[in-house]
Design a protein around this motif. Structure first.
Motif, PDB file in Angstrom:
ATOM      1  N   ARG A 188      -0.465   7.158 -12.291  1.00 59.16           N
ATOM      2  CA  ARG A 188      -0.299   8.078 -11.163  1.00 59.16           C
ATOM      3  C   ARG A 188      -1.615   8.451 -10.459  1.00 59.16           C
ATOM      4  NH1 ARG A 188       3.615  12.938 -12.504  1.00 59.16           N
ATOM      5  NH2 ARG A 188       3.695  12.945 -10.214  1.00 59.16           N
ATOM      6  N   ASP A 189      -2.716   7.798 -10.808  1.00 59.62           N
ATOM      7  CA  ASP A 189      -3.977   8.082 -10.106  1.00 59.62           C
ATOM      8  C   ASP A 189      -4.887   6.845 -10.154  1.00 59.62           C
ATOM      9  OD1 ASP A 189      -5.749   9.559  -8.622  1.00 59.62           O
ATOM     10  OD2 ASP A 189      -6.613  10.623 -10.334  1.00 59.62           O
ATOM     11  N   GLY A 258      -3.506  13.022  -6.507  1.00 54.76           N
ATOM     12  CA  GLY A 258      -4.107  11.735  -6.820  1.00 54.76           C
ATOM     13  C   GLY A 258      -5.126  11.349  -5.767  1.00 54.76           C
ATOM     14  N   ARG A 259      -5.952  10.360  -6.094  1.00 60.34           N
ATOM     15  CA  ARG A 259      -7.029   9.930  -5.206  1.00 60.34           C
ATOM     16  C   ARG A 259      -6.540   9.085  -4.050  1.00 60.34           C
ATOM     17  NH1 ARG A 259     -12.141  10.367  -7.896  1.00 60.34           N
ATOM     18  NH2 ARG A 259     -11.902  11.006 -10.074  1.00 60.34           N
ATOM     19  N   ASN A 260      -5.362   8.465  -4.213  1.00 57.70           N
ATOM     20  CA  ASN A 260      -4.885   7.537  -3.187  1.00 57.70           C
ATOM     21  C   ASN A 260      -3.923   8.243  -2.248  1.00 57.70           C
ATOM     22  OD1 ASN A 260      -3.864   5.342  -1.698  1.00 57.70           O
ATOM     23  ND2 ASN A 260      -4.180   3.950  -3.426  1.00 57.70           N
ATOM     24  N   SER A 261      -4.442   8.726  -1.142  1.00 59.44           N
ATOM     25  CA  SER A 261      -3.619   9.468  -0.192  1.00 59.44           C
ATOM     26  C   SER A 261      -2.775   8.565   0.690  1.00 59.44           C
ATOM     27  CB  SER A 261      -4.509  10.353   0.693  1.00 59.44           C
ATOM     28  OG  SER A 261      -5.452   9.561   1.393  1.00 59.44           O
ATOM     29  N   ASP A 262      -2.935   7.234   0.547  1.00 57.81           N
ATOM     30  CA  ASP A 262      -2.166   6.304   1.375  1.00 57.81           C
ATOM     31  C   ASP A 262      -0.756   6.073   0.853  1.00 57.81           C
ATOM     32  OD1 ASP A 262      -4.356   5.942   3.029  1.00 57.81           O
ATOM     33  OD2 ASP A 262      -5.086   4.186   1.943  1.00 57.81           O
ATOM     34  N   ALA A 281      -0.594   1.804  -5.362  1.00 51.26           N
ATOM     35  CA  ALA A 281      -2.000   2.200  -5.471  1.00 51.26           C
ATOM     36  C   ALA A 281      -2.884   1.020  -5.853  1.00 51.26           C
ATOM     37  CB  ALA A 281      -2.139   3.330  -6.485  1.00 51.26           C
ATOM     38  N   LEU A 282      -2.422   0.184  -6.787  1.00 49.27           N
ATOM     39  CA  LEU A 282      -3.234  -0.958  -7.199  1.00 49.27           C
ATOM     40  C   LEU A 282      -3.300  -2.003  -6.081  1.00 49.27           C
ATOM     41  CD1 LEU A 282      -4.948  -2.137  -9.442  1.00 49.27           C
ATOM     42  CD2 LEU A 282      -2.887  -3.205 -10.390  1.00 49.27           C
ATOM     43  N   GLY A 283      -2.180  -2.254  -5.422  1.00 50.00           N
ATOM     44  CA  GLY A 283      -2.186  -3.189  -4.304  1.00 50.00           C
ATOM     45  C   GLY A 283      -3.067  -2.702  -3.167  1.00 50.00           C
ATOM     46  N   ASN A 284      -3.035  -1.410  -2.920  1.00 51.37           N
ATOM     47  CA  ASN A 284      -3.865  -0.825  -1.872  1.00 51.37           C
ATOM     48  C   ASN A 284      -5.347  -0.937  -2.210  1.00 51.37           C
ATOM     49  OD1 ASN A 284      -3.854   0.577   0.676  1.00 51.37           O
ATOM     50  ND2 ASN A 284      -4.455   2.433  -0.398  1.00 51.37           N
ATOM     51  N   LEU A 285      -5.666  -0.798  -3.491  1.00 52.19           N
ATOM     52  CA  LEU A 285      -7.044  -0.976  -3.944  1.00 52.19           C
ATOM     53  C   LEU A 285      -7.503  -2.410  -3.666  1.00 52.19           C
ATOM     54  CD1 LEU A 285      -8.499   0.202  -7.346  1.00 52.19           C
ATOM     55  CD2 LEU A 285      -8.901  -2.109  -6.544  1.00 52.19           C
ATOM     56  N   TYR A 286      -6.670  -3.404  -4.040  1.00 47.12           N
ATOM     57  CA  TYR A 286      -7.036  -4.798  -3.778  1.00 47.12           C
ATOM     58  C   TYR A 286      -7.246  -5.031  -2.284  1.00 47.12           C
ATOM     59  CZ  TYR A 286      -5.162  -5.800  -8.486  1.00 47.12           C
ATOM     60  OH  TYR A 286      -4.911  -5.819  -9.840  1.00 47.12           O
ATOM     61  N   SER A 287      -6.414  -4.409  -1.463  1.00 47.58           N
ATOM     62  CA  SER A 287      -6.504  -4.604  -0.014  1.00 47.58           C
ATOM     63  C   SER A 287      -7.787  -4.001   0.548  1.00 47.58           C
ATOM     64  CB  SER A 287      -5.286  -3.967   0.668  1.00 47.58           C
ATOM     65  OG  SER A 287      -5.402  -4.041   2.070  1.00 47.58           O
ATOM     66  N   MET A 307       3.250  -5.495  -2.965  1.00 49.31           N
ATOM     67  CA  MET A 307       2.863  -4.275  -3.680  1.00 49.31           C
ATOM     68  C   MET A 307       2.752  -3.070  -2.750  1.00 49.31           C
ATOM     69  SD  MET A 307      -0.067  -5.783  -6.265  1.00 49.31           S
ATOM     70  CE  MET A 307      -0.333  -4.300  -7.244  1.00 49.31           C
ATOM     71  N   THR A 308       2.419  -3.310  -1.490  1.00 45.95           N
ATOM     72  CA  THR A 308       2.183  -2.193  -0.569  1.00 45.95           C
ATOM     73  C   THR A 308       3.308  -2.030   0.453  1.00 45.95           C
ATOM     74  OG1 THR A 308       0.834  -3.674   0.812  1.00 45.95           O
ATOM     75  CG2 THR A 308      -0.325  -2.320  -0.813  1.00 45.95           C
ATOM     76  N   GLN A 309       4.499  -2.491   0.120  1.00 47.24           N
ATOM     77  CA  GLN A 309       5.663  -2.235   0.973  1.00 47.24           C
ATOM     78  C   GLN A 309       5.837  -0.724   1.150  1.00 47.24           C
ATOM     79  OE1 GLN A 309       8.034  -4.264   2.534  1.00 47.24           O
ATOM     80  NE2 GLN A 309       6.734  -6.021   2.062  1.00 47.24           N
ATOM     81  N   ARG A 310       6.138  -0.294   2.344  1.00 49.83           N
ATOM     82  CA  ARG A 310       6.301   1.134   2.601  1.00 49.83           C
ATOM     83  C   ARG A 310       7.499   1.705   1.842  1.00 49.83           C
ATOM     84  NH1 ARG A 310       1.919   3.359   4.365  1.00 49.83           N
ATOM     85  NH2 ARG A 310       3.102   5.061   5.332  1.00 49.83           N
ATOM     86  N   ARG A 311       8.542   0.923   1.718  1.00 51.69           N
ATOM     87  CA  ARG A 311       9.733   1.387   0.988  1.00 51.69           C
ATOM     88  C   ARG A 311       9.571   1.047  -0.492  1.00 51.69           C
ATOM     89  NH1 ARG A 311      14.668  -1.268   4.040  1.00 51.69           N
ATOM     90  NH2 ARG A 311      15.754  -0.359   2.228  1.00 51.69           N
TER      91      ARG A 311
END
Length: 372
Positions: A188-189, A258-262, A281-287, A307-311
């Protein structure tokens, strides 16, 4: 006039001229280098930790006096002038084997203690959760405990240097996520700050635990060895926001933190799937940290996009990501692993020069392989 100091083992930058000696002596008397208020917590624990086998740095010895007083040493390069950056965690040396460790003070009534101990009890090569040496009760505050862990270094310090470095990082972080989710724990973070590495293979002679670009005595700059082939291992840390779900229970939670506000679904009111948040969160980190920063990241979109699908319901599970990554990884040419990371923001001239050097080194590598 300052007292003489043997200088043959000291670099010139660590020794002051007479004018500077007087200036730093005045600053020292005025308290510039005194322990910060939050450092006093660790001074109060010095003897307790020593009794349990852990030695804090000299700065935290009760009644500490600066080592540079009465000398011509520059306090900047005196190890005991170096203050903590994160007051919740301190470095220490395990007396029995001189191993560097980290000790974290934390509230013991949350999930962190339970989850950290749970993962520490599992011996599995897929376990990329920070190991725990032991948990000590706080002698001064019954609500706190002290968690003793291996000393780890931020995963991106030093910077990733080759495409292979990133591939290895993705390997281990996906493997670690599969492990956590298999055991019904959502982190979760997930963020760069909460993924660290055992960097001992990169610094065989060690480095200072706070001033990490310097030798343990804080006198000389130190350079890391390349990561490739040295078995660097990455770990998820900080389970303060994590959740552990029973086998048959729902993984839906609330909480906009959490640190990932996206992460799009975070909410204090509307429940969301904690596991799907980890995936995003992990996919967003890779991106953000790799695909958007560097060239030649064509192997990442196959996992980043799902991994970063909005839904959340459209995102794959950790196990499904691993399967997709294994298929993608099998298509990556061996030579790409050794290729340098080329920042997208790199000026064209620099890119030409650096790529030319990289090609030359690849030629040397192939020649050596051929000769063998």
């Amino acid at each position: 006039m300052s007292a003489p100091v043997r200088q043959k083992r000291l670099p010139n930058h660590a020794v002051l001229d007479d004018d500077s000696v007087e200036r730093y002596a005045k600053l020292t008397r005025e308290g510039l280098f005194n322990l910060m208020p939050k450092e006093l917590f660790w001074e109060a624990h010095y003897n307790y930790l020593k009794d349990h086998g852990y030695q804090l740095r000299p700065r935290y010895t009760p009644g500490w006096k600066p080592s540079w007083i009465g000398t011509n040493l520059d306090p900047t390069f005196c190890e005991d002038s170096i203050m903590l950056v994160k007051y919740q965690v301190i470095d220490a040396t395990r007396i029995s084997n001189r191993e560097l460790v980290a000790i974290k003070a934390f509230l013991k009534d949350g999930e962190e203690l339970h989850i950290a101990q749970f993962f520490a009890s599992i011996r599995d090569p897929q376990n990329h959760c920070v190991p725990i040496h032991e948990i000590l009760p706080d002698p001064h505050d019954s609500q706190l405990a002290l968690m003793v862990m291996p000393y780890l270094r931020p995963c991106n310090n030093p910077d990733f240097a080759t495409i292979g470095d990133i591939i290895d990082f993705v390997d281990q972080t996906i493997e670690g996520l599969v492990f956590m989710h298999k055991h019904r724990v959502a982190h979760r973070d997930i963020a760069f700050a909460n993924i660290m590495m055992d960097a001992k293979p990169l610094y065989p002679s060690g480095h200072h635990p706070i001033r990490m670009g310097y030798t343990p005595d804080a006198l000389y700059p130190v350079t890391a060895l390349p990561r490739a082939g040295r078995g660097v291992r990455y770990f998820y840390i900080d389970f303060g926001l994590s959740s552990h779900f029973a086998e048959s229970s729902s993984s839906y939670v609330v909480g906009d933190f959490g640190r990932n506000s996206d992460v799009p679904e975070l909410s204090d009111d509307v429940p969301y799937d904690a596991f799907k948040v980890d995936i995003f969160a992990l996919g967003n980190l890779y991106s953000k940290e790799f695909e958007m920063k560097y060239n030649n990241m064509d192997f990442l979109p196959s996992i980043i996009e799902p991994m970063t699908q909005r839904r959340p319901e459209l995102r794959p599970t950790a196990q499904e990501i691993l399967r997709e990554w294994e298929k993608t990884r099998a298509t990556i040419k061996e030579s790409l692993f050794r290729w340098r990371l080329a920042p997208k923001a790199e000026p064209a001239f620099d890119r030409v020069v650096n790529d030319t050097v990289a090609v030359a080194w690849e030629g040397v590598y192939r020649l050596k392989k051929f000769v063998k």
